[in-house]
Design a protein around this motif. Structure first.
Motif, PDB file in Angstrom:
ATOM      1  N   ARG A  95     -31.965  12.609 -46.875  1.00 26.20           N
ATOM      2  CA  ARG A  95     -31.895  11.192 -46.516  1.00 26.20           C
ATOM      3  C   ARG A  95     -30.997  10.418 -47.481  1.00 26.20           C
ATOM      4  O   ARG A  95     -30.276   9.512 -47.059  1.00 26.20           O
ATOM      5  CB  ARG A  95     -33.300  10.597 -46.509  1.00 26.20           C
ATOM      6  CG  ARG A  95     -33.297   9.135 -46.102  1.00 26.20           C
ATOM      7  CD  ARG A  95     -34.692   8.581 -45.974  1.00 26.20           C
ATOM      8  NE  ARG A  95     -34.667   7.142 -45.757  1.00 26.20           N
ATOM      9  CZ  ARG A  95     -35.752   6.396 -45.617  1.00 26.20           C
ATOM     10  NH1 ARG A  95     -36.952   6.977 -45.658  1.00 26.20           N
ATOM     11  NH2 ARG A  95     -35.655   5.098 -45.438  1.00 26.20           N
ATOM     12  N   ARG A  96     -31.035  10.775 -48.747  1.00 27.37           N
ATOM     13  CA  ARG A  96     -30.204  10.060 -49.719  1.00 27.37           C
ATOM     14  C   ARG A  96     -28.716  10.220 -49.394  1.00 27.37           C
ATOM     15  O   ARG A  96     -27.943   9.265 -49.485  1.00 27.37           O
ATOM     16  CB  ARG A  96     -30.495  10.588 -51.133  1.00 27.37           C
ATOM     17  CG  ARG A  96     -29.721   9.863 -52.220  1.00 27.37           C
ATOM     18  CD  ARG A  96     -30.162  10.360 -53.590  1.00 27.37           C
ATOM     19  NE  ARG A  96     -29.429   9.692 -54.659  1.00 27.37           N
ATOM     20  CZ  ARG A  96     -29.614   9.923 -55.955  1.00 27.37           C
ATOM     21  NH1 ARG A  96     -30.531  10.812 -56.343  1.00 27.37           N
ATOM     22  NH2 ARG A  96     -28.912   9.266 -56.855  1.00 27.37           N
ATOM     23  N   CYS A  99     -27.890   8.166 -46.162  1.00 27.23           N
ATOM     24  CA  CYS A  99     -27.820   6.734 -46.441  1.00 27.23           C
ATOM     25  C   CYS A  99     -26.532   6.391 -47.187  1.00 27.23           C
ATOM     26  O   CYS A  99     -25.823   5.451 -46.826  1.00 27.23           O
ATOM     27  CB  CYS A  99     -29.046   6.322 -47.250  1.00 27.23           C
ATOM     28  SG  CYS A  99     -29.172   4.544 -47.512  1.00 27.23           S
ATOM     29  N   GLU A 103     -23.498   4.208 -45.555  1.00 31.26           N
ATOM     30  CA  GLU A 103     -23.173   2.930 -46.202  1.00 31.26           C
ATOM     31  C   GLU A 103     -21.681   2.857 -46.492  1.00 31.26           C
ATOM     32  O   GLU A 103     -21.049   1.806 -46.315  1.00 31.26           O
ATOM     33  CB  GLU A 103     -23.974   2.763 -47.489  1.00 31.26           C
ATOM     34  CG  GLU A 103     -25.413   2.347 -47.281  1.00 31.26           C
ATOM     35  CD  GLU A 103     -26.146   2.138 -48.599  1.00 31.26           C
ATOM     36  OE1 GLU A 103     -25.521   2.320 -49.679  1.00 31.26           O
ATOM     37  OE2 GLU A 103     -27.332   1.783 -48.564  1.00 31.26           O
ATOM     38  N   ARG A 116     -27.826   2.791 -38.028  1.00 32.95           N
ATOM     39  CA  ARG A 116     -28.715   2.338 -39.106  1.00 32.95           C
ATOM     40  C   ARG A 116     -30.019   3.136 -39.083  1.00 32.95           C
ATOM     41  O   ARG A 116     -30.566   3.486 -40.132  1.00 32.95           O
ATOM     42  CB  ARG A 116     -28.982   0.841 -38.974  1.00 32.95           C
ATOM     43  CG  ARG A 116     -27.750  -0.009 -39.279  1.00 32.95           C
ATOM     44  CD  ARG A 116     -28.132  -1.465 -39.504  1.00 32.95           C
ATOM     45  NE  ARG A 116     -28.609  -2.104 -38.289  1.00 32.95           N
ATOM     46  CZ  ARG A 116     -27.818  -2.696 -37.399  1.00 32.95           C
ATOM     47  NH1 ARG A 116     -26.510  -2.709 -37.596  1.00 32.95           N
ATOM     48  NH2 ARG A 116     -28.318  -3.270 -36.323  1.00 32.95           N
ATOM     49  N   ALA A 119     -29.314   6.417 -40.652  1.00 31.07           N
ATOM     50  CA  ALA A 119     -29.243   6.313 -42.112  1.00 31.07           C
ATOM     51  C   ALA A 119     -30.636   6.333 -42.736  1.00 31.07           C
ATOM     52  O   ALA A 119     -30.807   6.777 -43.886  1.00 31.07           O
ATOM     53  CB  ALA A 119     -28.509   5.036 -42.505  1.00 31.07           C
ATOM     54  N   GLU A 120     -31.616   5.868 -41.993  1.00 31.90           N
ATOM     55  CA  GLU A 120     -32.996   5.875 -42.497  1.00 31.90           C
ATOM     56  C   GLU A 120     -33.689   7.214 -42.275  1.00 31.90           C
ATOM     57  O   GLU A 120     -34.856   7.391 -42.641  1.00 31.90           O
ATOM     58  CB  GLU A 120     -33.786   4.761 -41.805  1.00 31.90           C
ATOM     59  CG  GLU A 120     -33.272   3.369 -42.159  1.00 31.90           C
ATOM     60  CD  GLU A 120     -33.844   2.284 -41.261  1.00 31.90           C
ATOM     61  OE1 GLU A 120     -34.633   2.643 -40.339  1.00 31.90           O
ATOM     62  OE2 GLU A 120     -33.509   1.111 -41.464  1.00 31.90           O
TER      63      GLU A 120
END
Length: 335
Positions: A95-96, A99, A103, A116, A119-120
């Motif tokens: 996930r990191r 994201c 971004e 979005r 990204a979560e």
């Protein structure tokens, strides 16, 4: 300009990918699709324009802009093992990383709410991404995969045979004028100035059917170094490259210099692009200039070389015109 810095250990660990990478072909073909590329594979897709392909485009297009950055997680190393292995790796992206890379994408591209959610790390968004990758491959790439794989295999065979017979450095030189090898650095035209230090990891070179103009590298230098480049067209269905046709006339290096000047370059850029020294690049440019094929102009501390009309016609094979018909006393009808 992209500069990839090698050590002796890197040369020993540099190799050509053994199979086509379906995820790299997905990203690069989607970019070509929006540029109205005349690739036969994409022409067939435009004619069918099936619903599956349309849905996949709506999901994938925001992640794969036609210019600039796209996320590294879309082209994982596992893609070389096949479509399903690659998709499994995409959907398992931490996930990191998701994201952070999304971004970065959002800095230059407005992103829809679906991205979005991706990204979560939302499970539903990840599943939809996986389904879109499968559907796009089935509707766009799979019908023409034999042609795609054939071109990539032809290029791979050529590079690996060169590497086996003559060594890695000669294989790297075989990329001229697309890339230039001047030990210990491989250089290529690139949208931004960038230096990549391999640091003993070697380089995986990935031939691609849909890659155009310049090679493509991953942005995250903590990942295994990969460079994707345009696969050579097959000799059986494509005219010989200009440098190949002109090599018997000009010599291999001078033909490569002439072809490299389809883009105006300084002497230093020409040297990097063709893998020769600056003095050698200057000498070749001088000979070509005296032959009327190249024009050179000084700009402050640099000399910039460009093709003349005659040089351009020689490369493209366009006829400049015919000599008037001979008189009855001459025996040759053409120059």
């Amino acid at each position: 300009m992209l500069r990839i810095h090698f050590s002796s250990g890197d040369l020993a660990r540099t190799r050509i990918a053994e199979e086509p990478d379906p995820l790299w072909e997905t990203v690069l073909s989607l970019q070509q699709l929006r540029e109205k590329s005349r690739e036969p594979v994409l022409d067939g897709w435009r004619r069918r324009r099936c619903a599956r392909g349309g849905r996949a485009l709506r999901t994938l297009s925001p992640l794969m802009p036609s210019r600039g950055y796209f996320p590294d997680f879309l082209t994982p190393a596992e893609g070389s093992g096949g479509l399903e292995s690659g998709i499994d790796a995409v959907l398992s992206t931490p996930r990191r990383q998701l994201c952070g890379e999304l971004e970065l994408l959002a800095d230059h591209n407005p992103l829809p709410s679906e991205v979005r959610r991706l990204a979560e790390g939302e499970t539903g968004a990840l599943r939809r991404l996986g389904r879109a990758l499968r559907d796009y491959h089935a509707s766009v790439l799979e019908p023409g995969w034999r042609d795609i794989a054939s071109r990539i295999e032809g290029d791979r065979r050529h590079r690996t045979e060169t590497q086996c017979r003559l060594g890695t450095e000669e294989m790297l030189r075989s990329f001229a004028p697309l890339m230039g090898w001047q030990s210990p650095v491989l250089c290529a035209d690139y949208p931004v100035e960038r230096d990549v230090h391999l640091q003993g990891r070697g380089l995986l070179l990935v031939p691609s059917y849909f890659c155009r103009r310049t090679p493509v590298a991953l942005l995250d230098e903590t990942l295994w170094p990969v460079l994707v480049y345009p696969a050579r067209p097959l000799c059986s269905d494509t005219p010989a490259a200009p440098s190949a046709r002109l090599a018997p006339l000009l010599g291999h290096t001078r033909a490569a210099v002439l072809q490299a000047l389809q883009t105006p370059r300084t002497t230093s850029e020409l040297a990097r692009c063709t893998g020769v020294s600056v003095s050698s690049a200057s000498e070749h440019a001088t000979v070509l200039r005296r032959a009327g094929l190249v024009a050179s102009t000084r700009q402050r501390h640099h000399v910039r070389h460009t093709l003349t009309q005659l040089g351009d016609h020689l490369l493209t094979g366009v006829q400049l015109g015919r000599i008037p018909p001979p008189s009855a006393s001459r025996h040759h009808g053409r120059a």
